[in-house]
Write a protein that holds these residues in place. Sequence first.
Motif, PDB file in Angstrom:
ATOM      1  N   ALA A   3     148.464  25.700   6.938  1.00  0.00           N
ATOM      2  CA  ALA A   3     149.760  25.031   6.867  1.00  0.00           C
ATOM      3  C   ALA A   3     150.035  24.309   8.176  1.00  0.00           C
ATOM      4  O   ALA A   3     149.937  24.903   9.252  1.00  0.00           O
ATOM      5  CB  ALA A   3     150.864  26.044   6.587  1.00  0.00           C
ATOM      6  N   LEU A   4     150.353  23.036   8.100  1.00  0.00           N
ATOM      7  CA  LEU A   4     150.730  22.250   9.263  1.00  0.00           C
ATOM      8  C   LEU A   4     152.233  22.001   9.181  1.00  0.00           C
ATOM      9  O   LEU A   4     152.703  21.331   8.263  1.00  0.00           O
ATOM     10  CB  LEU A   4     149.957  20.936   9.305  1.00  0.00           C
ATOM     11  N   ILE A   5     152.974  22.566  10.114  1.00  0.00           N
ATOM     12  CA  ILE A   5     154.427  22.407  10.123  1.00  0.00           C
ATOM     13  C   ILE A   5     154.803  21.313  11.117  1.00  0.00           C
ATOM     14  O   ILE A   5     154.496  21.402  12.307  1.00  0.00           O
ATOM     15  CB  ILE A   5     155.136  23.716  10.506  1.00  0.00           C
ATOM     16  N   ASN A   6     155.476  20.291  10.613  1.00  0.00           N
ATOM     17  CA  ASN A   6     156.033  19.242  11.461  1.00  0.00           C
ATOM     18  C   ASN A   6     157.469  19.634  11.804  1.00  0.00           C
ATOM     19  O   ASN A   6     158.336  19.619  10.934  1.00  0.00           O
ATOM     20  CB  ASN A   6     156.009  17.901  10.731  1.00  0.00           C
ATOM     21  N   PRO A   7     157.772  19.978  13.056  1.00  0.00           N
ATOM     22  CA  PRO A   7     159.120  20.427  13.394  1.00  0.00           C
ATOM     23  C   PRO A   7     160.167  19.324  13.463  1.00  0.00           C
ATOM     24  O   PRO A   7     161.331  19.619  13.675  1.00  0.00           O
ATOM     25  CB  PRO A   7     158.938  21.070  14.776  1.00  0.00           C
ATOM     26  N   ASN A   8     159.752  18.056  13.309  1.00  0.00           N
ATOM     27  CA  ASN A   8     160.776  17.020  13.150  1.00  0.00           C
ATOM     28  C   ASN A   8     160.877  16.654  11.674  1.00  0.00           C
ATOM     29  O   ASN A   8     160.103  17.125  10.847  1.00  0.00           O
ATOM     30  CB  ASN A   8     160.509  15.816  14.069  1.00  0.00           C
ATOM     31  N   THR A   9     161.840  15.823  11.332  1.00  0.00           N
ATOM     32  CA  THR A   9     162.180  15.616   9.918  1.00  0.00           C
ATOM     33  C   THR A   9     161.509  14.394   9.299  1.00  0.00           C
ATOM     34  O   THR A   9     161.892  13.988   8.195  1.00  0.00           O
ATOM     35  CB  THR A   9     163.702  15.487   9.749  1.00  0.00           C
ATOM     36  N   ARG A  67     146.460  30.596   5.200  1.00  0.00           N
ATOM     37  CA  ARG A  67     145.556  31.462   5.973  1.00  0.00           C
ATOM     38  C   ARG A  67     145.877  31.383   7.459  1.00  0.00           C
ATOM     39  O   ARG A  67     145.563  32.287   8.232  1.00  0.00           O
ATOM     40  CB  ARG A  67     144.108  31.042   5.755  1.00  0.00           C
ATOM     41  N   ALA A  68     146.468  30.269   7.865  1.00  0.00           N
ATOM     42  CA  ALA A  68     146.827  30.041   9.262  1.00  0.00           C
ATOM     43  C   ALA A  68     147.908  28.968   9.283  1.00  0.00           C
ATOM     44  O   ALA A  68     148.089  28.234   8.310  1.00  0.00           O
ATOM     45  CB  ALA A  68     145.616  29.605  10.077  1.00  0.00           C
ATOM     46  N   SER A  87     151.543  37.589   9.588  1.00  0.00           N
ATOM     47  CA  SER A  87     150.381  38.363  10.024  1.00  0.00           C
ATOM     48  C   SER A  87     149.123  37.511  10.064  1.00  0.00           C
ATOM     49  O   SER A  87     148.007  38.043  10.080  1.00  0.00           O
ATOM     50  CB  SER A  87     150.171  39.555   9.084  1.00  0.00           C
ATOM     51  N   ILE A  88     149.287  36.197  10.056  1.00  0.00           N
ATOM     52  CA  ILE A  88     148.161  35.266  10.104  1.00  0.00           C
ATOM     53  C   ILE A  88     148.201  34.507  11.436  1.00  0.00           C
ATOM     54  O   ILE A  88     149.227  34.513  12.119  1.00  0.00           O
ATOM     55  CB  ILE A  88     148.221  34.269   8.924  1.00  0.00           C
TER      56      ILE A  88
END
Length: 215
Positions: A3-9, A67-68, A87-88
């Motif tokens: 998972a790639l989280i973009n912290p801007n919108t 998974r990460a 827990s990943i």
Amino acid sequence: MIALINPNTSASVTATMVRIAGETAGPAERIEGFTAAFGATLITEPAELDRAAEAVAALATGMARARAVIVAAFGDPGLSELRARLSIPVTGIAEAGMAEAAQGGRRFAVVTTTPRLRERIAETAARHGHDAFIGTWTTPGDPVALTADADALRRALDAACIAAAEAGAEAIVIGGGPLAEAARDLAASAAVPLIEPLPAAVRLSLRRLTAGVSP
């Protein structure tokens, strides 16, 4: 899935980062993008970074299939919160980019567009024990306007990289998820090794998965 989280919108920035991350990860690993539901379209100051941490933490419940996780803003907002809940392996692009830049004891600098985040960047380097960090060089003008002009952005970042190298940097990290494409363009011609933090975070995530490590 990573998972790639973009912290801007900005969903368009998320799409660009997913593409670049996927090129690094290869076809065997799927990258799925998640965009902050609230906050700034471009994080330029400490208050926006703090708000982004809240937005990242709010996405924790959606990580069940991952998974990460990669937190893809250079201040690594929400990194510690996600690590407390998941827990990943959770990896920040500042964490990974600085680690690659410091390899072999190299003196390194950060080049970015956000002068108001200089202190936070220094705090991040100190938190990870990087005594070889020599400082942050920033581009002039409004970060939002500059980021919207790809050619002007590359020229401004290139000038800042030259200044950092002249000041003694032996490696340079381009600091910012939204700067991922510009970082890729500049890497081939930089005077010193130029670290792209997003691919660095993908590589570190894959190593942590292989080793079974959850920071």
